[in-house]
Design an enzyme around this catalytic site. Structure first.
Site, mmCIF file in Angstrom:
data_model
loop_
_atom_site.group_PDB
_atom_site.id
_atom_site.type_symbol
_atom_site.label_atom_id
_atom_site.label_comp_id
_atom_site.label_asym_id
_atom_site.label_seq_id
_atom_site.Cartn_x
_atom_site.Cartn_y
_atom_site.Cartn_z
ATOM 1 N N GLU A 57 0.799 -1.223 0.000
ATOM 2 C CA GLU A 57 0.000 0.000 0.000
ATOM 3 C C GLU A 57 0.838 1.283 0.000
ATOM 4 O O GLU A 57 1.807 1.416 0.746
ATOM 5 C CB GLU A 57 -0.903 -0.005 1.236
ATOM 6 C CG GLU A 57 -1.949 1.085 1.255
ATOM 7 C CD GLU A 57 -3.090 0.701 2.171
ATOM 8 O OE1 GLU A 57 -4.085 0.157 1.664
ATOM 9 O OE2 GLU A 57 -2.960 0.915 3.394
ATOM 10 N N LYS A 59 0.918 4.767 1.274
ATOM 11 C CA LYS A 59 0.254 5.286 2.478
ATOM 12 C C LYS A 59 1.182 6.281 3.177
ATOM 13 O O LYS A 59 2.294 5.918 3.570
ATOM 14 C CB LYS A 59 -0.063 4.099 3.401
ATOM 15 C CG LYS A 59 -0.803 4.397 4.673
ATOM 16 C CD LYS A 59 -1.066 3.067 5.391
ATOM 17 C CE LYS A 59 -1.926 3.235 6.612
ATOM 18 N NZ LYS A 59 -2.178 1.924 7.264
ATOM 19 N N LYS A 119 -8.310 2.456 -2.494
ATOM 20 C CA LYS A 119 -8.713 2.263 -1.107
ATOM 21 C C LYS A 119 -9.174 3.603 -0.542
ATOM 22 O O LYS A 119 -8.403 4.548 -0.440
ATOM 23 C CB LYS A 119 -7.557 1.699 -0.280
ATOM 24 C CG LYS A 119 -7.991 1.208 1.097
ATOM 25 C CD LYS A 119 -6.832 0.572 1.830
ATOM 26 C CE LYS A 119 -7.284 0.090 3.204
ATOM 27 N NZ LYS A 119 -6.138 -0.318 4.045
ATOM 28 N N GLU A 168 -15.076 -5.485 2.047
ATOM 29 C CA GLU A 168 -14.385 -5.634 3.334
ATOM 30 C C GLU A 168 -15.366 -5.834 4.487
ATOM 31 O O GLU A 168 -16.366 -5.138 4.600
ATOM 32 C CB GLU A 168 -13.547 -4.389 3.608
ATOM 33 C CG GLU A 168 -12.874 -4.387 4.977
ATOM 34 C CD GLU A 168 -12.178 -3.078 5.271
ATOM 35 O OE1 GLU A 168 -11.240 -2.732 4.545
ATOM 36 O OE2 GLU A 168 -12.589 -2.385 6.232
ATOM 37 N N ASN A 189 -10.778 -7.301 7.572
ATOM 38 C CA ASN A 189 -9.972 -6.278 8.233
ATOM 39 C C ASN A 189 -9.864 -6.584 9.719
ATOM 40 O O ASN A 189 -10.873 -6.621 10.426
ATOM 41 C CB ASN A 189 -10.594 -4.894 8.021
ATOM 42 C CG ASN A 189 -9.640 -3.769 8.360
ATOM 43 O OD1 ASN A 189 -8.598 -3.985 8.995
ATOM 44 N ND2 ASN A 189 -9.982 -2.561 7.960
ATOM 45 N N GLU A 219 -6.410 -7.950 5.981
ATOM 46 C CA GLU A 219 -6.021 -6.546 6.034
ATOM 47 C C GLU A 219 -5.708 -6.123 7.468
ATOM 48 O O GLU A 219 -6.384 -6.540 8.398
ATOM 49 C CB GLU A 219 -7.153 -5.656 5.508
ATOM 50 C CG GLU A 219 -7.683 -6.017 4.133
ATOM 51 C CD GLU A 219 -8.923 -5.218 3.794
ATOM 52 O OE1 GLU A 219 -9.052 -4.073 4.265
ATOM 53 O OE2 GLU A 219 -9.788 -5.753 3.085
ATOM 54 N N SER A 220 -4.723 -5.277 7.619
ATOM 55 C CA SER A 220 -4.323 -4.647 8.887
ATOM 56 C C SER A 220 -3.573 -5.609 9.810
ATOM 57 O O SER A 220 -3.854 -6.814 9.843
ATOM 58 C CB SER A 220 -5.519 -4.052 9.639
ATOM 59 O OG SER A 220 -6.158 -3.042 8.886
#
Length: 268
Positions: A57, A59, A119, A168, A189, A219-220
């Site tokens: 990503e 970011k 995103k 998501e 997530n 995710e995360s």
């Protein structure tokens, strides 16, 4: 406790998003025409057959982490990610909370051959047209921030424009609506968007509930190879990695260190 008690709540983030969308609607016709004339779509997600795919990503900052890398060059980072083995690149396009922009997405999509994910907090079809016009291959749709009818409608719009909706979920209660929208790929997530707390154990349990025919993106909370291995064991097909690679001086090496983890089949 949240990682940052002063971080904006989800409601506050969505309030800002709604204002952005209202301004964007003034260009709705222009964006719809641009979407129809958008660049060719690259297939998404393109996970490897035997290993967990890494989506890296672009970011600069986040509500939970604060500044990550404010001087990040999106094209340079994206190219490094791909050299490191990323199967796709995620680009945050929310400026107030993440420091991103649709221009970041457009420049990244034009610079690399890998598919690109938009995103953002997508709540209206005008954002989908904007994503398609900028060269996105996929659009994130967050089940928590809309009702089942809205989710199904936006997912259908994404597919109609030849992109992939990455739907998501964070909690089991969101799974039925997400599955009803017919995703080919579903994001789980680990971060609760209300509290910003990361719960990998909860994510592992939820991954196990996703039908085997749907690819899962974890995710995360993915910082190390051990995290990728843990999520792979739970049945994740891909991982989306942001902070841990975006802040590195050598993002190519950071991504490469997370690749090559063996996938494990989920029970149907």
């Amino acid at each position: 406790m949240p990682e940052n008690p002063r971080s904006p709540t989800l409601d506050a983030i969505l309030a800002v998003t709604r204002k952005r969308v209202e301004a964007l609607k003034q260009r709705a016709g222009e964006l719809e025409r641009a979407a129809q004339a958008g660049p060719p779509i690259r297939p998404f997600p393109g996970a490897p057959v035997t290993t967990v795919g890494v989506i890296a990503e672009v970011k600069r900052r986040s509500p939970s982490q604060g500044a990550i890398r404010e001087d990040l060059d999106p094209v340079a980072h994206a190219r490094a990610y791909v050299r490191g083995g990323a199967v796709a690149v995620s680009v945050l396009t929310d400026e107030p909370h993440f420091g991103g922009s649709i221009d970041d997405l457009r420049s990244v999509a034009a610079a690399i051959t890998a598919p690109v994910l938009r995103k953002d907090f997508v709540i209206n079809e005008v954002q989908i047209h904007e994503a398609r016009a900028a060269g996105a291959s996929a659009v994130l749709l967050i089940a928590r921030i809309m009702n089942a009818r809205q989710l199904d409608g936006l997912a259908s719009m994404v597919r109609w424009l030849d992109m992939v909706p990455l739907i998501e979920v964070h909690a089991a209660a969101e799974l039925d609506a997400a599955l009803a929208a017919g995703p080919s790929v579903l994001g789980v997530n680990a971060r609760d968007l209300d509290t910003l707390v990361v719960d990998l154990r909860g994510a592992e349990a939820l991954i196990g509930q996703v039908p085997a025919g749907i690819q899962v993106v974890a995710e995360s909370g993915v910082d190390t190879r051990a995290d990728v291995e843990r999520l792979a064991a739970a049945g994740a097909d891909l991982v989306l990695v942001g902070t841990s690679v975006a802040r590195q001086a050598n993002p190519e090496q950071a991504v490469n260190a997370l690749t090559g983890v063996t996938r494990h089949n989920r029970n149907p």
